[in-house]
Design an enzyme around this catalytic site. Sequence first.
Site, PDB file in Angstrom:
ATOM      1  N   GLY A  89      27.378 -10.722  -3.285  1.00  0.00           N
ATOM      2  CA  GLY A  89      28.623 -11.443  -3.038  1.00  0.00           C
ATOM      3  C   GLY A  89      29.777 -10.562  -3.469  1.00  0.00           C
ATOM      4  CD  GLU A  90      33.565  -8.798  -2.596  1.00  0.00           C
ATOM      5  OE1 GLU A  90      33.054  -8.222  -1.612  1.00  0.00           O
ATOM      6  OE2 GLU A  90      34.072  -8.176  -3.555  1.00  0.00           O
ATOM      7  CB  SER A  91      31.028  -7.963  -8.658  1.00  0.00           C
ATOM      8  OG  SER A  91      31.890  -6.959  -8.177  1.00  0.00           O
TER       9      SER A  91
ATOM     10  CB  CYS B  23      24.569  -6.278  -3.882  1.00  0.00           C
ATOM     11  SG  CYS B  23      25.696  -5.205  -3.008  1.00  0.00           S
TER      12      CYS B  23
ATOM     13  NE  ARG C 178      33.539  -4.188  -7.085  1.00  0.00           N
ATOM     14  CZ  ARG C 178      34.664  -4.801  -6.738  1.00  0.00           C
ATOM     15  NH1 ARG C 178      35.789  -4.526  -7.356  1.00  0.00           N
ATOM     16  NH2 ARG C 178      34.666  -5.678  -5.768  1.00  0.00           N
TER      17      ARG C 178
ATOM     18  CB  ILE D 239      25.901  -6.129   2.567  1.00  0.00           C
ATOM     19  CG1 ILE D 239      24.694  -6.402   3.479  1.00  0.00           C
ATOM     20  CG2 ILE D 239      27.143  -6.868   3.076  1.00  0.00           C
ATOM     21  CD1 ILE D 239      24.227  -7.845   3.487  1.00  0.00           C
TER      22      ILE D 239
ATOM     23  CG  HIS E 248      21.687  -7.796   0.097  1.00  0.00           C
ATOM     24  ND1 HIS E 248      22.105  -9.036  -0.338  1.00  0.00           N
ATOM     25  CD2 HIS E 248      22.775  -6.986  -0.009  1.00  0.00           C
ATOM     26  CE1 HIS E 248      23.383  -8.986  -0.687  1.00  0.00           C
ATOM     27  NE2 HIS E 248      23.807  -7.754  -0.492  1.00  0.00           N
TER      28      HIS E 248
ATOM     29  CD  GLU F 256      19.096 -10.931  -0.954  1.00  0.00           C
ATOM     30  OE1 GLU F 256      18.647  -9.835  -1.329  1.00  0.00           O
ATOM     31  OE2 GLU F 256      20.306 -11.135  -0.788  1.00  0.00           O
TER      32      GLU F 256
HETATM   33  N1  GLN Z   1      31.206  -5.120  -2.539  1.00  0.00           N
HETATM   34  C1  GLN Z   1      30.757  -6.172  -3.406  1.00  0.00           C
HETATM   35  C2  GLN Z   1      31.358  -6.025  -4.805  1.00  0.00           C
HETATM   36  O1  GLN Z   1      31.932  -5.009  -5.109  1.00  0.00           O
HETATM   37  C3  GLN Z   1      29.240  -6.240  -3.486  1.00  0.00           C
HETATM   38  C4  GLN Z   1      28.648  -6.540  -2.126  1.00  0.00           C
HETATM   39  C5  GLN Z   1      27.335  -7.264  -2.145  1.00  0.00           C
HETATM   40  O2  GLN Z   1      26.997  -7.948  -3.115  1.00  0.00           O
HETATM   41  N2  GLN Z   1      26.589  -7.156  -1.070  1.00  0.00           N
HETATM   42  O3  GLN Z   1      31.254  -6.921  -5.568  1.00  0.00           O
END
Ligand code: GLN
Length: 180
Positions: free
Chosen positions: A47-49, A79, A113, A140, A176, A178
């Site tokens: 997701g987005e950290s 990720c 990142r 991703i 990923h 999963e």
């Molecule tokens: N780009 C996202 C981040 O910096 C990570 C992407 C992902 O979890 N697939 O948090």
Amino acid sequence: MKVGVLAVQGAFAEMEAYWRAQGAEVFEIRQRADLERGMDMLALPGGESTVQGKLLKDLGLFAPLKERIDGGLAVFAVCAGLILLAEKIEDPGSRDATRPETWFGVLPVTVRRNAYGRQLGSFRTVGMFDGQPDVPMTFIRAPAITAVSPDVEVLSTFDGAPTAVRWRSITAFTWHPELN
Ligand code: GLN
């Protein structure tokens, strides 16, 4: 095995489906009370950290989860989850790099990142994972692991850089697993 999946943002549905398919008992962690259920393993989804870190703090989940992770709870991190666990984020322009209280900082690796570019830099490849060939790997907006401490076991690499690591009870991926 009872798996708690952090479900505040990102690809938690995919993570839940994956662990259910492995026969695990899965529950979602959305608020503090969910932690009372107890778990054998914590799964941190992609997701987005930055968003996840902020929500963890706002929801009061950060401190109790950090205590469990520091205490040796098994963690499976993908990720953004890996970014939240990393000791160092090599991302000078990023707001979260200057706010270490918003990530767990326990895994002795450095990450950068969005190392392959943003959405258009997402890609699939196939590689060796933990001695097993031909494992599909989906990246991703993936981070790169740019440094690991000597006691970190590297499970996969891409272009010579680690993409999955194991350290104590933590297994973490820049791709990923999963999704495949
Ligand atoms: N780009 C996202 C981040 O910096 C990570 C992407 C992902 O979890 N697939 O948090």
